[in-house]
Design a protein around this motif. Structure first.
Motif, short mmCIF file in Angstrom:
data_model
loop_
_atom_site.label_atom_id
_atom_site.label_comp_id
_atom_site.label_asym_id
_atom_site.label_seq_id
_atom_site.Cartn_x
_atom_site.Cartn_y
_atom_site.Cartn_z
N UNK A 311 48.32 21.80 9.15
CA UNK A 311 46.99 21.41 8.68
C UNK A 311 46.93 21.43 7.15
N UNK A 312 47.58 22.39 6.55
CA UNK A 312 47.49 22.55 5.09
C UNK A 312 48.40 21.61 4.32
N UNK A 313 49.57 21.27 4.89
CA UNK A 313 50.58 20.61 4.07
C UNK A 313 51.09 19.28 4.61
N UNK A 314 50.53 18.79 5.72
CA UNK A 314 51.03 17.54 6.29
C UNK A 314 50.74 16.36 5.38
N UNK A 315 51.70 15.44 5.32
CA UNK A 315 51.58 14.25 4.48
C UNK A 315 50.53 13.28 5.02
N UNK A 316 50.48 13.12 6.34
CA UNK A 316 49.55 12.17 6.93
C UNK A 316 48.55 12.89 7.83
N UNK A 317 47.42 12.27 8.02
CA UNK A 317 46.29 12.91 8.68
C UNK A 317 46.60 13.26 10.13
N UNK A 318 47.35 12.42 10.83
CA UNK A 318 47.63 12.70 12.24
C UNK A 318 48.36 14.03 12.40
N UNK A 319 49.26 14.37 11.48
CA UNK A 319 49.97 15.65 11.55
C UNK A 319 49.02 16.81 11.31
N UNK A 320 48.04 16.61 10.44
CA UNK A 320 47.05 17.66 10.23
C UNK A 320 46.25 17.91 11.51
N UNK A 321 45.96 16.84 12.22
CA UNK A 321 45.24 16.97 13.48
C UNK A 321 46.06 17.75 14.51
N UNK A 322 47.35 17.51 14.53
CA UNK A 322 48.19 18.27 15.45
C UNK A 322 48.25 19.74 15.04
N UNK A 323 48.19 20.00 13.75
CA UNK A 323 48.10 21.39 13.28
C UNK A 323 46.84 22.06 13.77
N UNK A 324 45.74 21.33 13.72
CA UNK A 324 44.46 21.85 14.24
C UNK A 324 44.58 22.11 15.74
N UNK A 325 45.23 21.19 16.45
CA UNK A 325 45.39 21.35 17.89
C UNK A 325 46.18 22.61 18.24
#
Length: 410
Positions: A311-325
Motif C-alpha cells: 500500500x505504501x510503496x507500490x508503483x501502480x494503484x492496483x498493487x496498492x489495492x492488493x496491499x489493502x486487501x
C-alpha cells in the motif's frame, strides 16, 4: 458530451487489464478468494475506474462517472456549459476525439508505425536491441490452415523468450529483461527457471518487492513452501514494488523520439499498450495468505507487513489495492471489526484524492502534448502512478489557463 478518446483507453489497460486477468483467474478457480476483499476490490475497481476504462470492461459506451471535486477556481467562461460539464471543475483543454468506428484504422496505423520503428533500430546498441525484443510486433498469417494462429502465438512467445534469455546472458544485470524472464517462469515451465536464476534477484534488484512476490508465486505453484515463505518475507521488507510499467514506456518512447521524432498521439498509445500488456500474477500469494492457518503467527505477520509495504510503496494503484486487501484479510482473521471496515472503505476508493473527471481530461490531453506526456512519465518513474496522475492534472489545469495554449490537431 464529447466522445472519450479511444486512444486514451490504452492508458488505463494497466489497471483494467490486471483486473480482468485476476477476474478471469477467479472464474477459473471458483474457490479463489470467494469471501475476501479481492472480490470487493474487483467490483470497486470497475466502479471507480475512469469512464474510458469502464467502457473497455463493460462495453457500455454510455457509462459515466459523476464523482467530482468542488473547486472555487472555476473559470467564468464555463458558466454556459453546465448541461454537459461539471460547472465547478477547473478548466482543462479538450481535443476532439476520433469516432469509435475508426478504431480498426487506428490499430492498423499503430502496428504500421511500430513495424517501421523496429526495422530502424540499431541492434548494436543494448537498449535498442532490448526494445527490438520486447516490442517486436505480433504478425500472424490469418486463415493459415497449416499454421493456426494459436501455434503462431506459441512460436512468437518461444522466439521472444529465447531472445530475452540470450540478451540476459549478455547483459546479466539488466533489470527489464530479468523481470520479464522471471514473469515467464510464473506462466509456464522453462528450463532456465532454476533456483540459481531466482537468486539473481539479489544482484539485479533486491529491493523490488514485486520480483520477490513473483518468485513467491512460482514457489507456491511448485509447493515449495519453505522457499515461498522466504520470498514473501523479502517482499514484505522491500522498499519498492515496481512492475517496470513506466520504465517500459520510457524505453519505447526513447526509440520513438530517436527514429520517429514527429511524435503523434498514436506513439504514446503504442508505448502504453506495450507496458500494459505485461501481466504479473500475485494470485497465489494472496490466496496463500487468505488460507493460511491463523496459528501460524509468523506467516500472518508477514502477510500483514507485505500488505502495508504494498500500500505504501507500490508503483501502480492496483498493487496498492492488493496491499489493502492483504491487510483486510489479516484483520478479518482476527475479528478486528473496526479495522475491517476501515480497509473496506479504502478498497472502495482506489483513486481517493484524485478527481476522476479531471484525470480523464488531463490524461487524454497528454496524448496531444508531448511535453505534458514526458512530465507524466518522469513523475511516474520517480514517484509512481498516483502522484503522476495528480501532477498531470495540476499541469494540465495550469497550461489550460493560457488562452494561446492549443495542442489539439488542426
Amino acid at each position: 458530451m464529447k466522445n472519450h478518446k479511444l486512444i486514451f483507453i490504452l492508458f488505463f489497460i494497466t489497471v483494467s487489464g490486471l483486473f480482468l486477468f485476476l477476474y478471469l483467474t477467479q472464474q477459473k478457480n471458483n474457490a479463489f478468494l470467494t469471501n475476501t476483499s479481492i472480490n470487493t476490490i474487483a467490483k470497486d475497481i470497475k466502479q471507480e475506474l475512469p469512464t474510458a476504462a469502464q467502457e473497455l470492461i463493460t462495453g457500455n459506451k454510455d457509462s459515466r462517472l459523476d464523482k467530482t471535486t468542488v473547486s472555487a477556481n472555476k473559470p467564468t467562461e464555463l458558466s454556459n456549459q453546465k448541461s454537459t460539464e461539471h460547472f465547478d471543475e477547473p478548466y482543462i483543454v479538450e481535443c476532439n476525439a476520433p469516432d469509435n468506428d475508426t478504431f480498426p484504422e487506428i490499430r492498423t496505423e499503430i502496428d504500421k508505425r511500430n513495424n517501421q520503428l523496429i526495422q530502424q533500430l540499431d541492434l548494436a546498441e543494448p537498449s535498442e536491441l532490448l526494445a527490438s525484443i520486447l516490442f517486436k510486433p505480433k504478425i500472424f498469417t490469418q486463415n493459415n490452415e497449416n499454421i493456426p494462429a494459436k501455434k503462431q502465438l506459441i512460436q512468437y512467445k518461444k522466439e521472444q523468450i529465447d531472445a530475452l534469455l540470450t540478451y540476459h546472458q549478455q547483459h546479466p544485470n539488466e533489470p527489464l529483461s530479468y523481470a520479464r524472464l522471471l514473469t515467464e517462469c510464473s506462466k509456464s515451465t522453462q528450463n532456465y527457471c532454476t533456483d540459481d536464476f531466482f537468486n539473481k534477484v539479489n544482484e539485479i534488484d533486491k529491493n523490488n518487492g514485486a520480483l520477490w512476490l513473483t518468485i513467491a508465486n512460482i514457489q507456491l505453484n511448485r509447493s515449495n513452501f519453505k522457499f515461498a515463505n522466504k520470498a514473501l518475507y523479502q517482499a514484505s521488507i522491500s522498499p519498492s514494488f515496481s512492475i517496470d510499467y513506466f520504465e517500459l514506456i520510457q524505453l519505447h518512447q526513447n526509440v520513438v523520439v530517436k527514429y520517429q521524432p514527429n511524435q503523434s498521439p498514436l506513439t504514446l498509445a503504442s508505448s502504453i499498450g506495450f507496458a500494459a500488456a505485461v501481466s504479473v500474477s500475485i494470485v497465489e500469494s494472496i490466496d496463500y495468505c487468505r488460507t493460511s492457518n491463523i496459528e501460524d503467527l509468523w506467516l500472518q505477520q508477514t502477510c500483514l507487513q507485505l500488505g502495508l509495504q504494498m500500500e505504501a510503496h507500490a508503483e501502480i494503484i492496483i498493487y496498492r489495492l492488493f496491499g489493502i486487501a492483504l491487510q483486510k484479510i489479516y484483520h478479518e482473521k482476527f475479528n478486528n471489526i473496526e479495522l475491517v471496515a476501515k480497509f473496506e472503505d479504502k478498497s472502495q476508493k482506489p483513486y481517493q484524492g484524485i478527481d476522476i473527471a479531471l484525470m480523464n481530461k488531463a490524461s487524454a490531453l497528454m496524448f496531444y502534448d508531448n511535453d505534458l506526456a514526458r512530465q507524466w512519465l518522469n513523475t511516474g518513474i520517480q514517484f509512481g502512478e498516483k502522484v503522476a496522475f495528480t501532477k498531470v492534472i495540476e499541469e494540465a489545469i495550469w497550461r489550460s489557463k493560457d488562452p494561446n495554449y492549443n495542442p489539439c490537431p488542426k
